[in-house]
Motif scaffolding. Sequence first.
Motif, PDB file in Angstrom:
ATOM      1  N   ASN A  78       0.843  -1.191   0.000  1.00  0.00           N
ATOM      2  CA  ASN A  78       0.000   0.000   0.000  1.00  0.00           C
ATOM      3  C   ASN A  78       0.880   1.242   0.000  1.00  0.00           C
ATOM      4  O   ASN A  78       1.644   1.459   0.938  1.00  0.00           O
ATOM      5  N   ILE A 137      -3.838   6.786  -0.719  1.00  0.00           N
ATOM      6  CA  ILE A 137      -3.346   5.425  -0.531  1.00  0.00           C
ATOM      7  C   ILE A 137      -3.801   4.641  -1.741  1.00  0.00           C
ATOM      8  O   ILE A 137      -4.998   4.530  -2.013  1.00  0.00           O
ATOM      9  N   ASN A 138      -2.824   4.157  -2.498  1.00  0.00           N
ATOM     10  CA  ASN A 138      -3.087   3.406  -3.730  1.00  0.00           C
ATOM     11  C   ASN A 138      -4.022   4.176  -4.659  1.00  0.00           C
ATOM     12  O   ASN A 138      -4.866   3.598  -5.330  1.00  0.00           O
ATOM     13  N   LYS A 156      -7.855   0.501   7.497  1.00  0.00           N
ATOM     14  CA  LYS A 156      -8.633  -0.074   6.406  1.00  0.00           C
ATOM     15  C   LYS A 156      -7.753  -0.906   5.462  1.00  0.00           C
ATOM     16  O   LYS A 156      -8.246  -1.797   4.773  1.00  0.00           O
ATOM     17  N   TYR A 157      -6.448  -0.626   5.428  1.00  0.00           N
ATOM     18  CA  TYR A 157      -5.526  -1.284   4.502  1.00  0.00           C
ATOM     19  C   TYR A 157      -4.676  -2.365   5.172  1.00  0.00           C
ATOM     20  O   TYR A 157      -3.785  -2.920   4.536  1.00  0.00           O
TER      21      TYR A 157
END
Length: 159
Positions: A78, A137-138, A156-157
Motif C-alpha cells: 500500500n 493510498i493506492n 482499512k488497509y
Amino acid sequence: MAKGGNAGFSADLIKFIKDWKDKPGNLIMILHHVQEEQGYISREAAFEVAQRTGIPLARVYGVISFYHFFKTQKPGKNLVSVCLGTACYLKGGQDVIDECRSLLKLKEGDVSTEDGLFSVEPVRCIGCCGLAPVMSINGEVYGKLTKSMVKPILDKYRQ
C-alpha cells in the motif's frame, strides 16, 4: 552478484537494455524501465545495469541517488503519499506524514514497513489543494485530514 545473473530482469527488459546501451541518455531510460518492472532499483539491479551497459557502478548509483524518482527500497503493498505542497504543508501536511510514520513505526530513512504492507512518501502536489491536507493510498484520496483521522484510514488497509 554472480556474473551471468539477470537480477530478475525480464527478457523484455534485457532486450531494452541491449537496444539502449549505446544511445545518449540511456542510463535514465534504462533505470526507469528497471523501476517500472521491479517497483524499485535493488542493489543487484544496479550491478546488473552497470554490467550490461558498461557504465561504471558509481555513475549508476550517482544517477539513482540524484533523482528522487528512483527508489532503492522495495515499496510496500500500500503506497501512502502525503502531500507536502504549499497548501497541504500550511494546513498540517507535515503532521499527517509524521503521524503515518509514527503509527507505522518507520524510522528515519525507512520508506517501507518491515512487513512490506506500507510505504510512505511525501509528494509535492496531489492536485486537491482545496482539500488540504491530503494523502492518498493506492490512488484513493483522503482530504481535510487531521492526525486523529490517520489511524482509522491506515487500518482499512491492514488486511
